[in-house]
Design an enzyme around this catalytic site. Structure first.
Site, PDB file in Angstrom:
ATOM      1  N   GLY A  25       0.875  -1.270   0.006  1.00 23.16           N
ATOM      2  CA  GLY A  25       0.016   0.006  -0.026  1.00 23.16           C
ATOM      3  C   GLY A  25       0.902   1.325  -0.120  1.00 23.16           C
ATOM      4  O   GLY A  25       0.587   2.158   0.659  1.00 23.16           O
ATOM      5  N   SER A  27       1.486   3.367  -2.534  1.00 24.61           N
ATOM      6  CA  SER A  27       1.129   4.347  -3.478  1.00 24.61           C
ATOM      7  C   SER A  27       0.938   5.647  -3.176  1.00 24.61           C
ATOM      8  O   SER A  27       0.715   6.676  -3.844  1.00 24.61           O
ATOM      9  CB  SER A  27       0.383   4.010  -4.526  1.00 24.61           C
ATOM     10  OG  SER A  27      -1.039   3.586  -3.995  1.00 24.61           O
ATOM     11  N   ASP A  76      -3.182  -7.671  -6.243  1.00 22.98           N
ATOM     12  CA  ASP A  76      -4.385  -7.782  -5.348  1.00 22.98           C
ATOM     13  C   ASP A  76      -4.261  -8.561  -4.219  1.00 22.98           C
ATOM     14  O   ASP A  76      -4.360  -9.705  -4.042  1.00 22.98           O
ATOM     15  CB  ASP A  76      -5.800  -8.133  -6.155  1.00 22.98           C
ATOM     16  CG  ASP A  76      -6.805  -7.749  -5.546  1.00 22.98           C
ATOM     17  OD1 ASP A  76      -6.977  -7.371  -4.278  1.00 22.98           O
ATOM     18  OD2 ASP A  76      -8.100  -8.321  -6.005  1.00 22.98           O
ATOM     19  N   ASN A 103       1.188  -2.529   5.289  1.00 19.96           N
ATOM     20  CA  ASN A 103       0.556  -1.158   5.466  1.00 19.96           C
ATOM     21  C   ASN A 103      -1.041  -1.148   4.744  1.00 19.96           C
ATOM     22  O   ASN A 103      -1.710  -0.050   5.003  1.00 19.96           O
ATOM     23  CB  ASN A 103       1.283  -0.062   4.921  1.00 19.96           C
ATOM     24  CG  ASN A 103       0.696   1.120   4.741  1.00 19.96           C
ATOM     25  OD1 ASN A 103       0.228   1.945   5.899  1.00 19.96           O
ATOM     26  ND2 ASN A 103       0.441   1.724   3.765  1.00 19.96           N
ATOM     27  N   SER A 156      -4.182   0.045  14.330  1.00 16.23           N
ATOM     28  CA  SER A 156      -5.145   1.055  14.224  1.00 16.23           C
ATOM     29  C   SER A 156      -5.279   1.243  15.856  1.00 16.23           C
ATOM     30  O   SER A 156      -5.420   0.295  16.429  1.00 16.23           O
ATOM     31  CB  SER A 156      -6.279   1.304  13.421  1.00 16.23           C
ATOM     32  OG  SER A 156      -6.880   2.444  13.903  1.00 16.23           O
ATOM     33  N   TYR A 169     -13.896  -2.688  10.352  1.00 17.11           N
ATOM     34  CA  TYR A 169     -12.580  -2.419  10.383  1.00 17.11           C
ATOM     35  C   TYR A 169     -11.845  -2.499  11.682  1.00 17.11           C
ATOM     36  O   TYR A 169     -10.714  -2.854  11.588  1.00 17.11           O
ATOM     37  CB  TYR A 169     -12.471  -0.781   9.830  1.00 17.11           C
ATOM     38  CG  TYR A 169     -11.295   0.150   9.845  1.00 17.11           C
ATOM     39  CD1 TYR A 169     -10.285  -0.295   8.926  1.00 17.11           C
ATOM     40  CD2 TYR A 169     -10.707   0.719  11.031  1.00 17.11           C
ATOM     41  CE1 TYR A 169      -8.887   0.187   9.082  1.00 17.11           C
ATOM     42  CE2 TYR A 169      -9.339   1.358  11.162  1.00 17.11           C
ATOM     43  CZ  TYR A 169      -8.577   1.144  10.031  1.00 17.11           C
ATOM     44  OH  TYR A 169      -7.532   1.733  10.138  1.00 17.11           O
ATOM     45  N   LYS A 173      -8.539  -4.630  12.620  1.00 14.60           N
ATOM     46  CA  LYS A 173      -7.277  -4.191  13.300  1.00 14.60           C
ATOM     47  C   LYS A 173      -7.108  -5.015  14.528  1.00 14.60           C
ATOM     48  O   LYS A 173      -5.971  -5.228  14.973  1.00 14.60           O
ATOM     49  CB  LYS A 173      -7.362  -2.457  13.368  1.00 14.60           C
ATOM     50  CG  LYS A 173      -7.394  -2.150  12.043  1.00 14.60           C
ATOM     51  CD  LYS A 173      -6.325  -2.183  11.052  1.00 14.60           C
ATOM     52  CE  LYS A 173      -6.141  -1.651   9.973  1.00 14.60           C
ATOM     53  NZ  LYS A 173      -4.833  -1.927   9.003  1.00 14.60           N
ATOM     54  N   ILE A 202      -4.369  10.529  11.152  1.00 17.07           N
ATOM     55  CA  ILE A 202      -3.359  10.888  10.331  1.00 17.07           C
ATOM     56  C   ILE A 202      -3.966  12.004   9.257  1.00 17.07           C
ATOM     57  O   ILE A 202      -4.986  11.849   8.488  1.00 17.07           O
ATOM     58  CB  ILE A 202      -2.569   9.833   9.398  1.00 17.07           C
ATOM     59  CG1 ILE A 202      -2.161   8.756  10.536  1.00 17.07           C
ATOM     60  CG2 ILE A 202      -1.299  10.221   8.682  1.00 17.07           C
ATOM     61  CD1 ILE A 202      -1.182   9.272  11.693  1.00 17.07           C
TER      62      ILE A 202
END
Length: 265
Positions: A25, A27, A76, A103, A156, A169, A173, A202
């Site tokens: 991750g 990019s 993917d 990440n 997280s 989510y 985590k 963030i």
């Protein structure tokens, strides 16, 4: 009793020269900050994006400007085949992998009463299963090749403190935190360290305009009084990947400006 190793010189503690790190991750956002910071510390970087390798052009250029080699891999992570492809391509391009920063992740918004099975499975596939598979694949390889490996999983603070509409989510985590500890327990004898970083909120472009009330609440509650920057997370990863953390494994490092120190009532 084994003899204690000699500690590195202080100036070498954060030196990653001669090591190769895969960052998933990478990019944009936090991932780009991590890749660039590790390059600054001397690491060869393998930067991953789900598709469109041109999305990594700026990250690769920033890494190479710091005098290191940098490679792009795409795949993917929502599929087991994609994860295997990313790991195999990273090894093919750069050789032995000495560090992994897991990440990549999904963070959709959906009330627990409205979340579909497909949405739930999609989040767990990327946020948890991909972490497990990369740990397994590259951990087994490091053990067989006889070289050390440091894995940093980006969890997280929501793995400990959930937020509305983030049930899938937050649960994913939390799973990452426990997987980190379990993997560290099993892989330590092979020279593999596994740790987790738990970021708070963030900064990203436009967040103050798109979510002003949330940003203000964060400023009011965080003891250090600001949002995090990608570099704040990157420096935590650098520490955990480096010899400065040579006797640290199974740890969870909160990078949240102290917000989780607040009383919940």
């Amino acid at each position: 009793m084994s003899e204690l190793p000699q500690p590195p010189a202080v100036n070498d503690l954060l030196n990653l020269r001669g090591r190769t790190v895969l960052v998933t991750g990478a990019s944009g956002g936090i991932g780009a900050s991590i890749a660039t910071r590790l390059a600054e510390a001397g690491a060869t970087v393998v930067a991953h994006a789900r598709n469109k390798p041109e999305r990594l052009d700026d990250v690769l250029a920033a890494c190479r400007e710091r005098g290191v080699q940098a490679y792009a891999v795409t795949g993917d992570l929502a599929t087991a085949e994609g994860v295997h492809h990313v790991a195999e391509e990273a090894v093919r391009l750069a050789g032995d992998i000495h560090g992994v920063v897991n990440n990549a992740g999904l963070q959709p918004l959906s009330a627990v009463t409205d979340t579909s099975v497909t949405e739930f499975d999609d989040v767990f596939a990327v946020n948890v299963r991909a972490v497990f598979l990369l740990t397994q694949i590259l951990g087994n390889r490091a053990a067989a090749q006889g070289h050390p490996l440091s894995i940093v999983n980006i969890s997280s603070i929501e793995g400990e403190v959930p937020a509305p509409h983030h049930s899938h989510y937050a649960a994913s985590k939390a799973a990452v935190i426990m997987h980190t500890r379990a993997a560290a327990l099993e892989l330590g004898a092979a020279g593999v360290r596994v740790n987790a970083v738990l970021p708070g909120l963030i900064h990203r472009p436009g967040i103050e305009d798109g979510w002003p009330e949330g940003v203000q609440r964060w400023h009011n509650r965080a003891p250090l009084g600001r949002l995090g920057a990608g570099e704040d997370v990157a420096d935590a990863c650098l520490f955990l990947l480096s010899d400065a953390a040579r006797w640290i494994t199974a740890a969870t490092l909160r990078v949240d400006g102290g917000v989780t120190a607040n009383q919940p009532f």
